[in-house]
Design a protein around this motif. Sequence first.
Motif, short mmCIF file in Angstrom:
data_model
loop_
_atom_site.label_atom_id
_atom_site.label_comp_id
_atom_site.label_asym_id
_atom_site.label_seq_id
_atom_site.Cartn_x
_atom_site.Cartn_y
_atom_site.Cartn_z
N UNK A 196 19.82 48.57 85.76
CA UNK A 196 19.73 47.24 86.38
C UNK A 196 20.59 46.20 85.67
N UNK A 197 20.91 46.45 84.39
CA UNK A 197 21.60 45.42 83.61
C UNK A 197 23.11 45.62 83.63
N UNK A 198 23.82 44.60 84.12
CA UNK A 198 25.28 44.56 84.03
C UNK A 198 25.56 43.61 82.87
N UNK A 199 25.80 44.20 81.70
CA UNK A 199 25.65 43.48 80.44
C UNK A 199 26.95 42.92 79.88
N UNK A 200 26.93 41.63 79.53
CA UNK A 200 27.94 41.06 78.64
C UNK A 200 27.33 41.13 77.24
N UNK A 201 27.82 42.05 76.45
CA UNK A 201 27.20 42.34 75.16
C UNK A 201 27.63 41.30 74.13
N UNK A 202 26.63 40.81 73.38
CA UNK A 202 26.88 39.88 72.28
C UNK A 202 27.06 40.64 70.98
N UNK A 203 26.29 41.72 70.81
CA UNK A 203 26.32 42.49 69.56
C UNK A 203 26.58 43.95 69.87
N UNK A 204 27.35 44.61 69.01
CA UNK A 204 27.43 46.07 69.11
C UNK A 204 26.75 46.68 67.89
N UNK A 205 25.74 47.49 68.18
CA UNK A 205 24.92 48.07 67.11
C UNK A 205 25.08 49.59 67.10
N UNK A 206 25.38 50.14 65.92
CA UNK A 206 25.29 51.59 65.80
C UNK A 206 23.96 51.92 65.13
N UNK A 207 23.26 52.89 65.72
CA UNK A 207 22.02 53.36 65.10
C UNK A 207 22.34 54.68 64.39
N UNK A 208 21.98 54.76 63.12
CA UNK A 208 22.29 55.96 62.34
C UNK A 208 21.21 57.01 62.55
N UNK A 209 21.64 58.23 62.83
CA UNK A 209 20.69 59.34 62.88
C UNK A 209 20.52 59.84 61.45
N UNK A 210 19.53 59.26 60.74
CA UNK A 210 19.40 59.49 59.30
C UNK A 210 19.08 60.95 58.97
N UNK A 211 18.54 61.68 59.95
CA UNK A 211 18.25 63.11 59.71
C UNK A 211 19.52 63.90 59.43
N UNK A 212 20.64 63.41 59.92
CA UNK A 212 21.91 64.13 59.75
C UNK A 212 22.77 63.55 58.63
N UNK A 213 22.23 62.56 57.91
CA UNK A 213 23.00 61.91 56.84
C UNK A 213 22.32 62.11 55.48
N UNK A 214 23.15 62.10 54.42
CA UNK A 214 22.63 62.27 53.06
C UNK A 214 22.27 60.94 52.42
N UNK A 215 22.28 59.89 53.21
CA UNK A 215 22.11 58.55 52.62
C UNK A 215 21.23 57.70 53.52
N UNK A 216 20.94 56.49 53.05
CA UNK A 216 20.20 55.55 53.89
C UNK A 216 21.19 54.59 54.53
N UNK A 217 20.66 53.66 55.35
CA UNK A 217 21.51 52.66 55.99
C UNK A 217 22.28 51.85 54.96
N UNK A 218 21.63 51.59 53.82
CA UNK A 218 22.24 50.76 52.77
C UNK A 218 23.62 51.28 52.37
N UNK A 219 23.75 52.57 52.14
CA UNK A 219 25.03 53.15 51.69
C UNK A 219 26.10 52.99 52.78
N UNK A 220 25.71 53.24 54.03
CA UNK A 220 26.68 53.11 55.12
C UNK A 220 27.13 51.65 55.26
N UNK A 221 26.17 50.75 55.18
CA UNK A 221 26.47 49.31 55.26
C UNK A 221 27.45 48.90 54.16
N UNK A 222 27.12 49.26 52.93
CA UNK A 222 27.97 48.87 51.79
C UNK A 222 29.35 49.50 51.90
N UNK A 223 29.40 50.77 52.33
CA UNK A 223 30.69 51.47 52.42
C UNK A 223 31.56 50.84 53.52
#
Length: 397
Positions: free
Chosen positions: A299-326
């Motif tokens: 139903x939504x024809x969206x003009x996006x204000x933010x683009x967010x990536x959600x991390x699938x932490x099960x497949x990563x060796x780190x938390x969001x913090x490491x990805x953010x800092x990197x």
Amino acid sequence: MDELAINGGKPVFDKKIGYGHQYIDDADIQAVVDVLKSDFLTCGPKIEEAEKKLCKITGSKYAVLIANGTAALHATMFAAGIGPGDEVITTPITFAASANCAIYCGAKPIFADINPETYNIDPASIEAKITNNTKAVVAVDFTGQAVEVDKIRAICDKHNLIFIEDAAHSLGTKYNGKPVGSLADMTEFSFHPVKTCTAGEGGAITTNNEEFYKRLVLFRTHGITRSQELMDKESEGGWYYQQVDLGYNYRMTDIQAALLSSQLDKLEIFGKRRKELVKHYDEAFSTMPEIVVQREIAESDTVRHLYIIQLNLDLLKCSRREVFDALQAEGVGVNVHYIPVYSFPYYQKLGYKMGECPNAEKLYERIVSIPLYYSLTDEEQEKVIEAVKKVISYYKK
Ligand SMILES: *Cc1c(COP(=O)(O)O)cnc(C)c1O
């Protein structure tokens, strides 16, 4: 593989870029200069000009420009008659103002959980949180995607609640072909510089309800009126006015309104570019199992204000913090939208408990906002994607 910048390698960007940025052209600058040379810096003709454009864009009957988006939310609470003892349901994944506005009026914000795929407030959770004290719902079009308007409308009608849409992110978005701003009982917009159109600081409310409109206008200027009705009935002379309620000075200046009016002329091209950028990001990330792309409802024809990536932490060796800092070290402007509102110390002191909205808390652990703005070039976007791929391939299991 290239060494990560955070480990001493060469960053993808030589010069850091932001996650959001305003776009100001010569027409915007001229519009502001013209006001500075005119008779009215405030309470002048630019306010009505921008309000008329907003009515046209949103297809709503009334628009009220106001000092900022937070003041706009506060005004909706006043217009809705929210007061002590009342409850207002909103989402925890929002800017604090969506909840604070209820507290300004002595009411209590109640947090409903989000849909874990769209990140917007879950109508079923709204319904579960309704009590005899519930008076209104503040539903946030998070990232610009419209909330499930039909379902929320039905819930509000059934329980006699006022439906307020926080559209700070969603100017230009349509729901089932109808523009945001014409859907709820009242809709709030923000024109902060990171939002799709800016006034420097600014906000607005749109509504089709004349009673709400009158109260919003009163609230913007101290509760003072010189309405025709008052003047006809009881005026003692040309100086006459009355304060009939308690409002604030929440006026926007004509300087800001002129900038906004000029920006609104570009909404179409702003929206088109944001859609292109989102489509390209979606294509790039949907092939990466380590990243979850936000789901859009049909139903939504969206003009996006933010683009967010959600991390699938099960497949990563780190938390969001490491990805953010990197990513930051690579020169990519990143941010997190948002820390769940009820987890703030102020809210914890008021007695809100962690665990209230599990989907929201889980999402918060996994999200990073990456650059999205009109003037982001194709080349810059490619480099953002390259940086994300570089960081993810380093941390993936
Ligand atoms: C920006 C924002 C606001 C407040 O707007 P201001 O103009 O900064 O006061 C309210 N709600 C949401 C969701 C926002 O992003």
